[in-house]
Design a protein around this motif. Structure first.
Motif: not given
Lengths: 479, 90
Positions: A65, A130, A133-134, A168, A171-172, A174-175, A177-179, A181-182
């Motif tokens: 990773p 990710f 995303y970048v 905006l 950010m959505f 990324l949110l 992605i966070a979910m 990944y978690a």
């Protein structure tokens, strides 16, 4: 064929962007690096034709990773070719364009042009959510500056609105992605696809990601930023924005639906919602395109309508597993034909504004009499947008129609045919004005040859590539 | 205890989203977006704790760091565009 470092596809345009900013001979640097990057894109496309398996590389030998992985397969190779062709011709056009108009902006254009190219290549080569995303952020921020390039109030306002929606959306994303990944602990698409089956949590992550991608690719309720942004900037920038910048989110959507998401009842509803939005985008985008009085706004609304095709087919991505190669081919060709045709149309609109000094359709020069090359550019690219036989747009729509019949989505196929009819209604006024020979509207001012030829060649390629689709789509057919 | 951070993150997102939609002023909208970003970053960082191990997961930290860099550059572009707009209006 000799394998090569995929990183060059990203590093080369990045180097060019820095050199073109600090060097006084920026036009020659732009020309040399555009040609080099174009050749590298063609080489990677040919590589995917010859090689059956996707090429995976870890930058610097670092494995995920922590490291960054790059992937080249048939689909991404095809899109690299598309980016190469459009960027090369836009570069040729811009060399001449910034020589005669917007001289001050020309000093900064190349920096953002190559940065955009690097971002696009990076996007289509990454397979990690990710990294995507970048790359998407690199694209969006560069696109925002390209919108503001002319420097007058209208353009800056449009670019600010675009930037705000873009932040905006990111950010959505990324949110989401966070979910993901978690819950799953991985972000690579191939690893995710193994972990997602028989789970439910990904649905919550899919909502913010879908909204983000819909905003970035101007799907219907979020389309309002696109027409002012794409119509108020200079012609080469408009061409890049409308043909290339809004495609990556749709491509990511296709990858997610075809390769990552498992079969689930609630996904079926989501796919229906997306296809309804796509259908509405076709109708409403075309309706507004027909009503426009200025050529650039017409083309911008036509982009909204054409993006609708990519979303109306989401149920096909979901159900089309048995015909995966055919779905990918249809998608790729629709994106390809629209990119080339729309770039050619925006470059031609730049020619029209250069001659007439205004962008109302009724002031458009009678190109059929005075500038046959620009006329043929508009003719070929318009024919591709409508999907007249022999053109690449025709083959793409034909493939989609065949798929929708095979999979039983007759309504989707029917709406697409209707969209074709509507496209002919908004392309027709442009063609009509090409033949107007009213004395006050007849402009004889010569257009720099490079501007005419590059617009023409793009349109011609958009049309004629319909005849060699067997060759173009061979890499995708092999998977 | 961990729920406190999740609730805080969600509150930040909702409040800033509301203000982003309601505000007409460019600077206000920019601030709203930055607070939205903070909410998302807080959410992402909080998930690092969720691995049932002693030490937190380093990957979310690296990703959030990248996210902050992107947000800062976007803010810089927005501020310079707003300044240009004000210059044009004078």
């Amino acid at each position: 064929m000799i394998s090569f470092d995929l990183g060059y596809l990203i590093v080369l345009p990045l180097l060019a962007s820095i050199f073109s900013l600090i060097s006084p001979i920026r036009v020659y640097i732009a020309l040399a690096f555009s040609l080099l990057s174009f050749l590298l894109s063609v080489y990677s496309f040919l590589y995917t034709l010859r090689d059956n398996t996707p090429l995976y590389q870890w930058i610097g030998g670092w494995t995920p990773p922590l490291g960054i992985g790059l992937r080249l397969d048939g689909l991404s190779g095809f899109f690299l070719l598309m980016i190469g062709i459009v960027s090369l011709f836009v570069a040729l056009y811009s060399i001449s364009f910034f020589n005669v108009e917007y001289k001050r902006q020309g000093r900064f254009f190349w920096f953002f042009f190559f940065f955009l190219w690097a971002g696009l290549n990076a996007f289509f080569l990454s397979e990690d959510l990710f990294n995507l995303y970048v790359a998407l952020e690199v694209l969006s921020l560069t696109a925002v500056i390209l919108v503001a390039l002319p420097g007058y109030k209208k353009a800056i306002k449009a670019s600010l609105n675009y930037l705000f929606l873009s932040i905006l959306a990111s950010m959505f994303y990324l949110l989401g992605i966070a979910m993901l990944y978690a819950n799953y602990g991985v972000l690579s698409m191939s690893l995710l696809s193994q972990k997602l089956s028989d789970t439910q949590e990904f649905i919550y992550a899919l909502f913010p990601i879908t909204i983000a991608l819909a905003i970035k690719s101007a799907l219907l309720p979020f389309h309002f930023w696109l027409p002012p942004a794409h119509s108020s900037t200079v012609a080469p920038a408009s061409a890049l924005l409308s043909s290339l910048v809004i495609k990556p989110p749709a491509y990511l959507m296709l990858r997610l639906w075809m390769e990552v998401l498992p079969k689930d009842k609630s996904l079926e509803y989501l796919s229906i919602v997306l296809s309804i939005m796509g259908a509405l985008a076709i109708f409403i985008g075309s309706y507004y395109a027909i009503r426009q009085k200025t050529i650039k706004r017409l083309l911008a609304y036509s982009t909204v309508a054409q993006m609708g095709y990519l979303f109306i087919m989401v149920p096909l991505y979901y159900h089309g597993e048995i015909l995966k190669e055919a779905v990918l081919q249809a998608f790729a060709l629709q994106v390809f034909s629209h990119a080339l045709a729309k770039a050619s149309m925006f470059l031609s609109s730049g020619n029209a504004i250069y001659v007439a000094k205004r962008d109302e359709l009724s002031y458009m020069p009678g190109f059929a009499h005075s500038h046959p090359f620009t006329f043929f550019a508009l003719f070929f690219s318009g024919a591709t947008l409508i999907g007249l036989p022999l053109s690449a747009g025709f083959v793409a729509k034909f493939l989609f129609l065949e798929l929708s019949i095979k999979l039983g989505f007759f309504l989707h196929g029917g709406i697409m045919l209707l969209g074709s009819l509507l496209a002919s209604l908004y392309v027709y006024p442009i063609w009509k004005e090409c033949f107007s020979s009213h004395p006050t509207k007849f402009y004889d001012k010569p257009i720099p040859q490079l501007m005419e030829i590059s617009a023409f060649l793009l349109g011609f390629l958009a049309f004629s590539s319909g005849m060699i689709t067997g060759f173009l789509l061979e890499g995708i057919a092999r998977g | 205890m961990i729920w406190f951070y999740y609730i805080l993150a969600i509150l930040l997102v909702i409040i800033s989203l509301y203000h982003f939609i309601v505000a007409r002023n460019y600077v206000k909208r920019l601030i709203a977006l930055n607070i939205l970003g903070s909410g998302v970053f807080l959410f992402f960082i909080t998930t690092a704790k969720n691995t049932n191990t002693e030490s937190p997961d380093p990957v979310p930290h690296a990703l959030v760091l990248t996210g902050i860099v992107v947000a800062v550059s976007a803010t810089a572009i927005a501020v310079s565009l707003i300044l240009h707009l004000n210059k044009e209006e004078e």
